[in-house]
Design a protein around this motif. Structure first.
Motif, short mmCIF file in Angstrom:
data_model
loop_
_atom_site.label_atom_id
_atom_site.label_comp_id
_atom_site.label_asym_id
_atom_site.label_seq_id
_atom_site.Cartn_x
_atom_site.Cartn_y
_atom_site.Cartn_z
N ILE A 1 37.56 32.33 33.84
CA ILE A 1 37.68 31.53 32.61
C ILE A 1 36.96 32.23 31.46
CG2 ILE A 1 35.62 30.05 32.84
CD1 ILE A 1 39.16 28.94 31.76
N ALA A 2 35.87 32.93 31.75
CA ALA A 2 35.17 33.67 30.70
C ALA A 2 36.04 34.79 30.14
CB ALA A 2 33.86 34.24 31.25
N ILE A 3 36.71 35.52 31.03
CA ILE A 3 37.50 36.67 30.59
C ILE A 3 38.74 36.22 29.81
CG2 ILE A 3 38.81 38.68 31.34
CD1 ILE A 3 35.74 38.90 31.60
N ILE A 4 39.49 35.25 30.36
CA ILE A 4 40.73 34.85 29.67
C ILE A 4 40.40 34.14 28.37
CG2 ILE A 4 41.07 32.59 30.76
CD1 ILE A 4 43.77 35.26 29.97
N VAL B 1 29.91 39.98 32.57
CA VAL B 1 30.04 38.54 32.85
C VAL B 1 29.57 38.23 34.27
CG1 VAL B 1 31.73 36.69 33.24
CG2 VAL B 1 31.86 38.09 31.16
N THR B 2 29.97 39.07 35.22
CA THR B 2 29.60 38.85 36.61
C THR B 2 28.08 38.91 36.78
OG1 THR B 2 31.71 39.80 37.35
CG2 THR B 2 29.94 39.66 38.97
N GLU B 3 27.46 39.90 36.16
CA GLU B 3 26.00 40.02 36.26
C GLU B 3 25.29 38.81 35.66
OE1 GLU B 3 25.00 43.73 34.49
OE2 GLU B 3 25.96 44.92 36.06
N GLU B 4 25.81 38.31 34.54
CA GLU B 4 25.21 37.13 33.91
C GLU B 4 25.33 35.91 34.83
OE1 GLU B 4 27.41 36.86 30.31
OE2 GLU B 4 26.23 38.41 29.26
N GLY C 1 45.73 33.04 33.94
CA GLY C 1 44.55 33.90 33.93
C GLY C 1 43.38 33.30 34.65
N PHE C 2 43.43 32.00 34.87
CA PHE C 2 42.33 31.33 35.56
C PHE C 2 42.70 30.90 36.96
CE2 PHE C 2 40.75 27.06 36.66
CZ PHE C 2 39.47 27.42 37.03
N GLU C 3 43.80 30.13 37.11
CA GLU C 3 44.08 29.45 38.37
C GLU C 3 44.24 30.42 39.55
OE1 GLU C 3 43.95 26.39 39.06
OE2 GLU C 3 43.98 25.38 37.13
N THR C 4 44.97 31.49 39.35
CA THR C 4 45.18 32.43 40.45
C THR C 4 43.88 33.09 40.87
OG1 THR C 4 47.44 32.89 39.71
CG2 THR C 4 46.41 34.52 41.15
N THR C 5 43.07 33.50 39.90
CA THR C 5 41.88 34.27 40.22
C THR C 5 40.77 33.43 40.83
OG1 THR C 5 42.47 35.69 38.35
CG2 THR C 5 40.31 36.03 39.34
#
Length: 433
Positions: free
Chosen positions: A172-175, A146-149, A264-268
């Protein structure tokens, strides 16, 4: 105007908002910390003014502590609960409101954030397996992909907003994948998150509260339909496993999904955004990471310590008790400054110094402690470490082009916009080991 929304706002925010407005006119430090522009821009200056000798401080209508030992003790003390005291509604009104429950959201029961034992264990246990160290480690490859994309989609030597285009997109992609949501719905979740996240603050306006509850209704409708689809065609995601297990009602499943989506989103996103700022403002530390990449894990701990994504939490006494030599009545609310605890000079030497080699950086309380310790802490750490390292490896000349814009929230503290220029792209980089 739904009566349960009016009651919730009056009890959870309206009274506090009234107090804050009065106290702000008097220059009260706590009111400034939680309800003013300088409290959002630089809470740490106000925290140090309030810290005093440690222990508990009275600030009407609540108590507050910045002391690391006391914050940790209260988080682990079952005499304190997470529920907001109900002080304004008579019992007939409460019974009526139970017949018309609030839409599931991260800060009201049955969210794990808002319930105590034994209900907390019943809600948390089915989810725990998805966040064990082994389960999180299995997500490493997907995080790297995801990071590379996302990095490939950033402009080469051009302008971008590092929150909208990168820091927000990684988590957001991961969660979303973990909960079985389609990629096409990510932007919708981001909008809903912006609306709902103010519920974690103290004393928000009626308009902000109304918008949050309306978005909560939309999320609930979406999740009910999603849960029904999973009942018919379950996948290999967390929510499918909860549906198959059958331990939680549809309402409880929606509450768990809402919390996992928000947490899963807000903290990260705040952690990644703050990491970008701290490293750009301390190029010596960034150079050290380039020379010694094995320090990335500790660097993330230091970012969490010095500028936590979640600044405060709160607990309410379940009985009359004494702590720190002060007697508290049943129903007393204590605000726990995680940000203040993380800069306690009794625990951290030179606590305002950003030092990626700090040997006790991981003693921070940014992910809370006790039974409510953040389930996704390990995942957030891994996402941030890889997202930050990869960003600075691919774009070594990255720079900000304008001052970053803060989110106008006190509890979920972070950046709304990070205007930047990427600089020339380096076309190969190593992944986090």
């Amino acid at each position: 105007m739904k009566p349960q929304y009016v009651y919730r706002w009056v009890n959870n925010h309206g009274v506090i908002l009234l107090f804050k407005k009065v106290l702000l006119r008097r220059g009260d430090l706590f009111a400034r910390l939680t309800g003013s522009a300088d409290g959002i821009e630089n809470p740490y200056a106000l925290i140090e003014q309030m810290r005093g000798e440690g222990g508990l401080h009275r600030t009407h209508p609540v108590w507050i502590t910045f002391d690391h030992g006391m914050v940790r003790e209260i988080l682990r003390d079952n005499r304190f609960g997470v529920g907001v005291p109900t002080v304004l509604a008579p019992r007939p009104v409460l019974r009526a409101l139970k017949r018309r429950p609030l839409p599931p959201n991260p800060v009201d029961p049955p969210s794990m954030l808002a319930i105590d034992q034994p209900e907390h264990t019943r809600m948390r246990k089915p989810v725990t397996a998805a966040f064990t160290p082994r389960a999180v480690a299995r997500l490493r490859h997907r995080i790297e992909t995801v990071t590379e994309e996302l990095l490939a989609a950033l402009p080469d030597d051009g302008p971008t907003d590092l929150v909208a285009r990168y820091a927000a997109q990684v988590p957001i992609a991961i969660i979303s994948e973990m909960l079985g949501f389609p990629d096409s719905d990510r932007e919708m979740f981001l909008r809903w998150g912006d609306d709902i996240s103010p519920l974690l603050d103290l004393g928000i306006s009626w308009r902000t509260h109304q918008r949050a509850m309306e978005s909560s209704e939309r999320v609930h409708r979406y999740l009910v339909e999603h849960v029904e689809r999973l009942r018919a065609e379950p996948g290999d995601d967390i929510l499918s496993s909860l549906v198959i297990a059958g331990d939680l009602s549809t309402y409880e499943l929606c509450a768990s999904a809402t919390l996992l989506m928000a947490a899963g989103f807000e903290t990260t996103v705040n952690l990644i955004g703050k990491g970008i700022i701290w490293l750009l403002r301390h190029p010596d530390q960034l150079d050290r990471l380039r020379a010694e990449p094995e320090l990335w894990s500790n660097a993330v701990e230091e970012i969490l310590r010095i500028d936590p994504p979640v600044q405060t939490t709160a607990r309410t006494t379940r009985t009359a008790l004494e702590i720190g030599g002060i007697r508290l009545r049943e129903g007393s609310t204590v605000v726990l400054s995680l940000a203040g605890a993380n800069r306690d000079p009794a625990v951290f030497t030179n606590p305002a110094l950003f030092d990626i080699t700090r040997d006790n950086a991981n003693n921070h309380l940014s992910f809370s402690s006790g039974i409510h310790v953040c389930l996704g802490g390990g995942l957030a750490r891994m996402e941030a470490a890889h997202a930050l390292r990869a960003l600075f490896e691919v774009f070594p000349d990255l720079r900000l082009t304008d001052p970053p814009t803060r989110r106008q929230l006190f509890t979920l503290h972070g950046y709304k916009h990070l205007p930047a220029h990427t600089g020339p792209r380096v076309h190969s980089h190593q992944t986090v080991g």
